[in-house]
Write an enzyme that holds these catalytic residues in place. Structure first.
Site, PDB file in Angstrom:
ATOM      1  N   ASP A  19       3.307  34.400 -73.505  1.00 46.80           N
ATOM      2  CA  ASP A  19       4.098  35.412 -74.210  1.00 46.80           C
ATOM      3  C   ASP A  19       5.429  34.840 -74.694  1.00 46.80           C
ATOM      4  OD1 ASP A  19       4.467  37.962 -75.235  1.00 46.80           O
ATOM      5  OD2 ASP A  19       5.459  38.699 -73.430  1.00 46.80           O
ATOM      6  N   GLY A  20       5.918  35.375 -75.804  1.00 48.40           N
ATOM      7  CA  GLY A  20       7.250  35.015 -76.297  1.00 48.40           C
ATOM      8  C   GLY A  20       7.272  34.297 -77.638  1.00 48.40           C
ATOM      9  N   ASN A  21       6.115  34.180 -78.287  1.00 48.85           N
ATOM     10  CA  ASN A  21       6.059  33.483 -79.584  1.00 48.85           C
ATOM     11  C   ASN A  21       6.898  34.187 -80.649  1.00 48.85           C
ATOM     12  OD1 ASN A  21       4.212  31.833 -78.368  1.00 48.85           O
ATOM     13  ND2 ASN A  21       2.437  32.596 -79.500  1.00 48.85           N
ATOM     14  N   HIS A  36       3.681  31.573 -83.426  1.00 47.80           N
ATOM     15  CA  HIS A  36       2.312  31.304 -82.960  1.00 47.80           C
ATOM     16  C   HIS A  36       1.922  29.859 -83.256  1.00 47.80           C
ATOM     17  CE1 HIS A  36       2.092  35.469 -82.029  1.00 47.80           C
ATOM     18  NE2 HIS A  36       2.065  35.883 -83.283  1.00 47.80           N
ATOM     19  N   SER A  64      -5.128  39.857 -77.129  1.00 50.41           N
ATOM     20  CA  SER A  64      -5.619  40.994 -76.354  1.00 50.41           C
ATOM     21  C   SER A  64      -6.306  42.001 -77.272  1.00 50.41           C
ATOM     22  CB  SER A  64      -4.467  41.670 -75.602  1.00 50.41           C
ATOM     23  OG  SER A  64      -3.686  42.457 -76.484  1.00 50.41           O
ATOM     24  N   LEU A 130     -12.086  19.640 -67.296  1.00 55.70           N
ATOM     25  CA  LEU A 130     -11.354  20.911 -67.269  1.00 55.70           C
ATOM     26  C   LEU A 130     -12.070  21.931 -68.158  1.00 55.70           C
ATOM     27  CD1 LEU A 130      -8.644  22.572 -66.699  1.00 55.70           C
ATOM     28  CD2 LEU A 130      -7.825  21.619 -68.868  1.00 55.70           C
ATOM     29  N   SER A 195      -0.162  43.203 -68.524  1.00 58.14           N
ATOM     30  CA  SER A 195      -0.643  43.554 -69.868  1.00 58.14           C
ATOM     31  C   SER A 195      -2.175  43.500 -70.000  1.00 58.14           C
ATOM     32  CB  SER A 195       0.025  42.645 -70.919  1.00 58.14           C
ATOM     33  OG  SER A 195       1.424  42.794 -70.891  1.00 58.14           O
TER      34      SER A 195
END
Ligand code: IPE
Ligand code: IPE
Ligand code: MG
Length: 240
Positions: A19-21, A36, A64, A130, A195
């Protein structure tokens, strides 16, 4: 660069609410999509860091179900950025042994986005170092609703008895069925909430919140979160 000490207790699965873009872009007098674009750099750095630290699963909250309600321009920019990133990042991901999986309801995506999803999942399928799970058109309540419908359908078909529903059966019917529950959930951007992210799976996850905006989040930030995790005592409701 901060000194990187080795951590003894590495989480198997780290999930991140990136979060925070938008705020990052606004602070620089730029449009939100610029944030973004900068955020993709952080994704690249954090995937590399997760490989280096020995994390096995990394789930990234990418888009989301509620994010469809943003201005169409921003939604389009995010979808376009995903497609461009697939092309740009795939060779390096394959080299690093990273497997990409998408988690969420794909029906809402355009044909083009679905084609890029197929492409990146196919091209990276052999990655064993990964697993990176991109939560896209994901929300936890949506996932749980879909799971309940699926279980109700099995009961109606006689394939499952109501009394046989256990927490394990529910976990095995979620979108996340192939992955262990996250050990650590990180949220960047300074908000203290989930969220609609992994509500079932987060039952005993350690939570880590940082004010750092996602485009400023880098390998040192990731290491700091892992250090914090290593200092936590997980009790799972028991006495030590
Ligand atoms: C997170 O950054 C990225 C997405 C939700 C796609 P935001 O776009 O939510 O950034 P802020 O919270 O507005 O700063
Ligand atoms: C959560 O961030 C979603 C993603 C990071 C993809 P939001 O910015 O959408 O969440 P709220 O609105 O702050 O709760
Ligand atoms: Mg936000």
């Amino acid at each position: 660069m901060a000194e990187q000490n080795n951590i003894t207790k590495i989480p198997t699965h780290v999930a991140i609410i990136m979060d925070g873009n938008g705020r990052w872009a606004k602070m620089r007098g730029k449009e939100r999509p610029e944030g973004h674009i900068a955020g993709v750099e952080s994704v690249r750095k954090v995937i590399k860091a997760a490989v280096a630290e020995g994390v096995r699963y990394l789930t990234l909250y990418t888009f989301s179900t509620e994010n469809w309600g943003r201005p169409q321009e921003e939604v389009d920019a995010i979808m376009e950025l995903f497609c461009r990133s697939v092309i740009a990042e795939t060779p390096e991901l394959i080299k690093e042994g990273v497997q990409i999986r998408i988690m969420g309801d794909r029906v809402a995506f355009s044909e083009k986005v679905n084609a890029y999803i197929d492409r990146i999942e196919g091209d990276t399928a052999a990655g064993e170092v990964l697993t990176v799970v991109l939560a896209m058109n994901y929300s936890s309540r949506y996932e749980l609703t879909a799971t309940m419908k699926a279980l109700a359908g099995k009961i109606a078909d006689g394939a499952l008895k109501a009394e046989d529903i256990t927490a394990e059966v529910i976990s095995e019917n979620l979108y996340s069925k192939d992955y262990p529950d996250p050990d650590l959930i990180i949220r960047s951007g300074g908000e203290y909430r989930l969220s609609n992210f992994l509500l079932w799976q987060a039952a005993y996850s350690e939570l880590y919140f940082t004010p750092t905006l996602w485009p400023d989040f880098d390998k040192e930030s990731f290491h700091e979160a892992l250090e914090a995790y290593a200092g936590r005592q997980r009790r799972f409701g028991l006495v030590k």
